[in-house]
Design a protein around this motif. Structure first.
Motif, PDB file in Angstrom:
ATOM      1  N   GLU A 129       3.113   0.764  -3.364  1.00  0.00           N
ATOM      2  CA  GLU A 129       3.505   0.438  -2.674  1.00  0.00           C
ATOM      3  C   GLU A 129       2.473   1.797  -1.752  1.00  0.00           C
ATOM      4  O   GLU A 129       1.292   1.518  -0.257  1.00  0.00           O
ATOM      5  N   ALA A 130       2.018   2.471  -2.672  1.00  0.00           N
ATOM      6  CA  ALA A 130       0.219   3.208  -1.658  1.00  0.00           C
ATOM      7  C   ALA A 130      -0.444   2.220  -1.815  1.00  0.00           C
ATOM      8  O   ALA A 130      -1.343   1.891  -0.797  1.00  0.00           O
ATOM      9  N   SER A 131      -1.042   1.493  -2.472  1.00  0.00           N
ATOM     10  CA  SER A 131      -2.120   0.107  -2.651  1.00  0.00           C
ATOM     11  C   SER A 131      -1.295  -0.488  -0.883  1.00  0.00           C
ATOM     12  O   SER A 131      -2.754  -0.655  -0.311  1.00  0.00           O
ATOM     13  N   ALA A 132      -0.806  -1.255  -0.722  1.00  0.00           N
ATOM     14  CA  ALA A 132      -0.117  -1.679   0.014  1.00  0.00           C
ATOM     15  C   ALA A 132      -0.302  -0.883   1.320  1.00  0.00           C
ATOM     16  O   ALA A 132      -0.831  -1.587   2.409  1.00  0.00           O
ATOM     17  N   ALA A 133      -0.063  -0.042   1.570  1.00  0.00           N
ATOM     18  CA  ALA A 133      -0.280   1.069   2.369  1.00  0.00           C
ATOM     19  C   ALA A 133      -1.479   1.548   2.509  1.00  0.00           C
ATOM     20  O   ALA A 133      -1.811   1.794   4.150  1.00  0.00           O
ATOM     21  N   GLY A 134      -2.386   1.554   1.994  1.00  0.00           N
ATOM     22  CA  GLY A 134      -3.431   2.089   2.088  1.00  0.00           C
ATOM     23  C   GLY A 134      -3.895   3.511   1.691  1.00  0.00           C
ATOM     24  O   GLY A 134      -4.828   4.268   2.900  1.00  0.00           O
ATOM     25  N   VAL A 135      -3.239   4.032   1.557  1.00  0.00           N
ATOM     26  CA  VAL A 135      -2.428   5.617   1.181  1.00  0.00           C
ATOM     27  C   VAL A 135      -2.688   6.367   0.044  1.00  0.00           C
ATOM     28  O   VAL A 135      -2.230   5.053  -0.714  1.00  0.00           O
ATOM     29  N   LYS A 136      -3.697   6.981  -0.734  1.00  0.00           N
ATOM     30  CA  LYS A 136      -4.028   7.509  -1.728  1.00  0.00           C
ATOM     31  C   LYS A 136      -3.015   8.838  -2.502  1.00  0.00           C
ATOM     32  O   LYS A 136      -2.323   9.053  -0.820  1.00  0.00           O
ATOM     33  N   LEU A 137      -2.458   8.345  -3.305  1.00  0.00           N
ATOM     34  CA  LEU A 137      -2.347   9.836  -4.087  1.00  0.00           C
ATOM     35  C   LEU A 137      -2.653  10.955  -4.329  1.00  0.00           C
ATOM     36  O   LEU A 137      -3.516  10.425  -5.880  1.00  0.00           O
ATOM     37  N   ALA A 138      -2.490  11.867  -4.185  1.00  0.00           N
ATOM     38  CA  ALA A 138      -3.216  13.072  -4.804  1.00  0.00           C
ATOM     39  C   ALA A 138      -2.553  14.327  -5.781  1.00  0.00           C
ATOM     40  O   ALA A 138      -1.645  14.829  -5.018  1.00  0.00           O
ATOM     41  N   ILE A 139      -2.753  14.238  -6.713  1.00  0.00           N
ATOM     42  CA  ILE A 139      -1.836  15.088  -7.905  1.00  0.00           C
ATOM     43  C   ILE A 139      -2.245  16.189  -7.587  1.00  0.00           C
ATOM     44  O   ILE A 139      -3.818  16.971  -8.192  1.00  0.00           O
ATOM     45  N   GLU A 140      -2.117  17.416  -7.310  1.00  0.00           N
ATOM     46  CA  GLU A 140      -2.237  18.883  -6.942  1.00  0.00           C
ATOM     47  C   GLU A 140      -1.813  19.932  -7.885  1.00  0.00           C
ATOM     48  O   GLU A 140       0.201  19.743  -7.519  1.00  0.00           O
ATOM     49  N   PRO A 141      -2.708  20.513  -8.833  1.00  0.00           N
ATOM     50  CA  PRO A 141      -2.404  21.173 -10.280  1.00  0.00           C
ATOM     51  C   PRO A 141      -2.107  22.623  -9.629  1.00  0.00           C
ATOM     52  O   PRO A 141      -2.406  23.350  -8.783  1.00  0.00           O
TER      53      PRO A 141
END
Length: 274
Positions: free
Chosen positions: A130-142
């Motif tokens: 879904e992120a790919s389809a929307a063109g939105v990246k996901l950033a893991i924040e430690p």
């Protein structure tokens, strides 16, 4: 020497929490700030697409949306609800025109950290299509280990790097926040590792006050604490990062103050200490 590169300065709406998003946009751009990271609470009751248009027309770059995450729950129904909320966040980011969602990954004290980390990995993996389809990246924040009970089982940059590498997707990376990571003796090498893998998606700054009076809402203005901000920035830039430097300050003290003056203090501290 003062750093005068205001073109790289981004401010999170949570930093000036008393302002509406419209007030924040107006005041940020008037003060020479070029980027804004939007917290989801500031979007409640608004047309998100029109809000994104307003921000861009004002001259601001929409840097990211905060926040998604909180994947880890002992109960399956809560894990499903978390995924549904993250899917909603992806839709909101797409409507807003934000290229990135910052993930505060969550933890559940009723289970082991290992179980929480497994659920985080599975949750992010489920969102990648879904992120790919929307063109939105996901950033893991430690997050700092003091939050390992309920806010995040990802507590070092090494853990975030390992998870991003395991997921192995161009839509997943890492957000580096100095408040959470400044203490780590392996920070420089892990920042290098993150950049080498093209996973360094965001960089957040504030400061650690001594003594701190609140584990959540007592972050300092840059230069007010003990974080070696210029040194960490040099590591981040040596790793290839060329994006916005995002000021993210949670502070009950600063939220009580005149926000126009506080904004001037933020800009002054950025120039002098970052």
């Amino acid at each position: 020497m003062e750093s005068a590169d205001l073109l790289k300065l981004c401010i999170h709406t949570i930093t000036t929490k008393p302002w509406s998003i419209e007030e924040a946009a107006r005041n940020y751009i008037a003060s020479g700030v070029n980027g804004i990271t939007v917290w989801r609470d500031s979007l409640y009751g608004r047309n998100i697409r029109l809000t994104g248009q307003l921000l861009r027309e004002s001259g601001l770059s929409v840097v990211s949306l905060c926040r998604g995450g909180f994947f880890a729950h002992k109960e399956a129904v809560q894990r499903k609800n978390a995924l549904d909320d993250n899917r909603k966040a992806i839709d909101e980011a797409s409507e807003l025109g934000a290229p990135l969602i910052v993930l505060v990954c969550g933890a559940d004290p009723a289970q082991s950290l290992e179980d929480s980390r497994s659920q985080i990995r599975d949750g992010i993996e489920a969102l990648i299509p879904e992120a790919s389809a929307a063109g939105v990246k996901l950033a893991i924040e430690p997050l700092h280990p003091m939050y390992a009970d309920t806010r995040s089982a990802i507590n070092t940059l090494a853990q975030a790097n390992e998870m991003a590498e395991t997921l192995n997707s161009p839509w997943v990376g890492v957000a580096v926040d100095v408040y959470h990571l400044w203490w780590d003796p392996n920070l420089e090498q892990e920042i290098h590792r993150c950049g080498k893998n093209d996973h360094l998606l965001a960089y957040h700054v504030s400061d650690w006050k001594t003594p701190t009076t609140d584990l959540l809402n007592d972050r300092g203005l840059m230069g007010e604490g003990c974080i070696p901000l210029k040194k960490i920035r040099s590591w981040v830039e040596a790793a290839g990062f060329r994006g916005f430097i995002e000021v993210e300050i949670f502070s009950s003290e600063y939220w009580k103050r005149d926000q126009n003056k506080f904004l001037m203090d933020v800009i002054s501290a950025y120039k002098k200490y970052v």
